[in-house]
Scaffold this active site. Structure first.
Site, short mmCIF file in Angstrom:
data_model
loop_
_atom_site.label_atom_id
_atom_site.label_comp_id
_atom_site.label_asym_id
_atom_site.label_seq_id
_atom_site.Cartn_x
_atom_site.Cartn_y
_atom_site.Cartn_z
N LYS A 277 12.59 10.05 10.81
CA LYS A 277 12.01 8.70 10.80
C LYS A 277 13.04 7.61 11.07
O LYS A 277 14.02 7.50 10.35
CB LYS A 277 11.38 8.43 9.43
N LYS B 210 12.36 2.60 5.28
CA LYS B 210 12.41 4.04 5.04
C LYS B 210 13.77 4.45 4.48
O LYS B 210 13.88 5.39 3.70
CB LYS B 210 12.03 4.78 6.30
N ASN C 122 4.17 0.56 2.15
CA ASN C 122 4.15 -0.55 3.10
C ASN C 122 4.20 -1.85 2.32
O ASN C 122 3.28 -2.15 1.55
CB ASN C 122 2.85 -0.52 3.91
N GLU D 215 4.98 6.95 2.47
CA GLU D 215 5.80 5.73 2.53
C GLU D 215 5.08 4.66 1.73
O GLU D 215 3.92 4.80 1.36
CB GLU D 215 5.97 5.25 3.98
N GLU E 136 7.82 0.54 11.57
CA GLU E 136 6.49 0.57 10.96
C GLU E 136 5.44 0.55 12.06
O GLU E 136 5.72 0.16 13.18
CB GLU E 136 6.28 -0.67 10.09
N GLY E 137 4.25 0.95 11.71
CA GLY E 137 3.13 0.75 12.63
C GLY E 137 2.65 2.01 13.34
O GLY E 137 1.73 1.96 14.14
N ARG F 88 0.86 -1.18 0.00
CA ARG F 88 0.00 0.00 0.00
C ARG F 88 0.89 1.22 0.00
O ARG F 88 1.71 1.40 0.91
CB ARG F 88 -0.93 0.01 1.22
N SER G 32 -2.48 -2.91 6.12
CA SER G 32 -3.79 -3.31 6.63
C SER G 32 -4.92 -2.39 6.16
O SER G 32 -4.70 -1.44 5.42
CB SER G 32 -3.75 -3.39 8.15
N ARG H 126 -7.50 7.53 5.18
CA ARG H 126 -7.48 7.66 6.64
C ARG H 126 -7.39 9.13 7.00
O ARG H 126 -6.65 9.88 6.35
CB ARG H 126 -6.28 6.91 7.22
#
Ligand code: ADP
Ligand code: MG
Length: 477
Positions: free
Chosen positions: A367, A308, A149, A147, A371-372, A128, A154, A453
């Protein structure tokens, strides 16, 4: 900052209408299956709640929306190409693995698997690519990648169900024309079809698909959307944790992976993207899976391609041109989405960038290789950390990125147990990509849907699972 999208202004400030519609929106989300387990009971579905979402869709300009779709196959190709380029990955991550243990551990497995020789011949990528729309200096909004993923991307499941909720809300608000403009979106199906294709090419009728899941399974409904879609093709799906793999999995002489006596054709990781997901046994389980012939989504090389540091290295002059040497148009489309990305490697360039960021921290995001959500540093925190580590090799575990500043708009973020209040919000658009490669041949390369989002502007960082952003639907103008 002023919010300029006035699309829903007629209802936004009508408290009575908002209260009524919010209650109805929540019920509709539950009916449509926009679900999440609760914080209190993460591993049972006896009592569940709704995943957080916006009351109203958010505006996305059609130009940037189409651009995000148009570049997705290029990103699929790029990720897949990097995953096969040992020299590039070694070079890009050389400084990072000296400073960051987690990336180093992944890299160690990568090298181990390469040394033994790949048993895997079918490859499945589900990624994604996330963007924000920068307000830009002039008046033209610019799509900028946050970024990509490449592991455990998800919300492809739940987002397949939010459009219906927003359509209903708009209809109830008397906006049926606007409701009919919301685009259908079903990444769950596209992701599942990718898994099915990989399973077919693996070519063993008895073999199963194994989802590797966390011990805390709050977001299980998002995964079930994909899982149940795979089951409709009469392919068995099992859900296991790394610890189960450690205890009960093995390889045969052809390095076929067996779990509790069943052959595994495809391993789909919804875990394994951050240090907390691993202990020594879990690392051993990961290595066993990686050594196997099973299709890993992603394999360890593809996970590394999503770091990253790799993103920053790709922005270096000539990097894309070198990797995608016969794809000048793809290179141009990809490059157009890049924000400024800067290395903090030891040396003159890194010294200069560290100094620039310390002098003007509001311009940047710092950064680490994580992740997350919730790991990046901004503003004063960025400044303090950089001041502390600016002369230490520790700084090479981070990259610097230009901060993207989207145009805010007003909305209500509906979250269980939270008061209903209007918020100034910004959005992040993601596009899901799926590809399948057999040997050297790419047999599937698609975009399969999107995710929007939205979060309140006061939160610099954070995704849905991190409790900051909520699910949304783009209203394309
Ligand atoms: P993670 O892997 O933790 O999701 P991201 O790079 O996606 O890391 O960053 C997390 C969040 O931080 C994003 O969802 C976004 O809200 C914010 N963010 C990241 N990079 C930028 C940026 N360059 N400009 C503005 N916000 C950013
Ligand atoms: Mg992210």
């Amino acid at each position: 900052m002023t919010a300029h999208h006035t699309l829903w202004d007629d209802v936004l400030h009508n408290e009575q209408v908002i209260q009524e519609v919010a209650a109805l929106a929540v019920d509709t989300a539950l009916l449509e299956g926009v679900l999440m387990r609760t914080k209190e009971d993460t591993n049972s579905s006896d009592v569940v709640s709704y995943a957080p979402f916006t009351l109203l869709p958010s505006v996305i300009p059609s130009t940037v929306f189409e651009q995000a779709y148009a570049v997705q196959q290029d990103f699929n190709l790029l990720v897949d190409t990097i995953s096969q380029n040992v020299e590039f990955l070694e070079h890009a991550l050389a400084s990072t693995i000296k400073a960051d243990d987690f990336t180093a551990q992944l890299f160690k497995i990568y090298k181990q698997v390469l040394k033994e020789g790949l048993a895997q011949s079918v490859f499945l990528g589900i990624n994604r690519s996330d963007y924000m729309v920068d307000r830009g200096a002039g008046s033209t909004p610019a799509l900028k990648q946050i970024e990509i993923n490449t592991i455990a991307a998800s919300f492809g499941g739940l987002t397949s169900r939010t459009t219906a909720v927003h359509r209903h809300i708009l209809n109830v608000l008397g906006k049926s024309k606007e409701a009919s403009k919301l685009l259908d979106n079903n990444p769950a199906r596209g992701i599942a079809l990718g898994i099915v294709k990989a399973w077919e090419l693996y070519g063993s009728a008895r073999a199963v698909v194994m989802f590797i899941v966390e011990d805390v399974q709050r977001n299980i409904f998002d995964q079930r959307c994909i899982e149940n879609e795979v089951w409709t093709r009469n392919i068995r799906v099992i859900r296991r944790q790394f610890k189960d793999v450690f205890e009960k999995a093995s390889l045969d002489n052809d390095r076929r992976l067996y779990m509790e006596g069943q052959e595994v054709a495809v391993v789909y990781y919804r875990n394994g993207y951050m240090p907390a997901n691993y202990n020594q046994q879990n690392w051993e389980a990961r290595l066993l899976i990686e050594r196997s012939k099973a299709v890993k989504c992603p394999d360890i090389a593809t996970q590394l391609a999503g770091t990253k540091k790799v993103q920053q290295e790709l922005s270096q002059p000539g990097a894309l041109e070198h990797l995608l040497s016969n794809h000048a148009e793809a290179v141009a489309r990809i490059r157009a989405t890049f924000a400024g990305l800067y290395s903090l490697d030891l040396g003159k360039e890194g010294d200069e960038m560290a100094a620039v960021a310390i002098a003007d921290p509001e311009r940047f995001v710092l950064k680490p290789q994580r992740e997350g959500g919730g790991n990046n540093l901004y503003g004063e925190e960025l400044k303090q950390l950089l001041e502390r580590i600016k002369d230490s090799p520790e700084r090479t575990s981070y990259i610097l990125m230009d901060k993207i500043v989207p145009q805010p708009s007003m909305n209500y973020l509906l979250r269980a147990q939270s008061p209903l209040k209007i918020s100034e919000c910004i959005s992040e658009l993601g596009v899901f990509g799926v590809y399948v490669r057999q040997g050297k041949d790419i047999v599937v390369n698609k975009h399969v849907g999107h995710l929007l989002r939205t979060k309140a502007v006061e939160h610099a960082d954070g995704g849905v699972a991190a409790g900051v952003a909520v699910l949304d639907t783009p209203y394309i103008i």
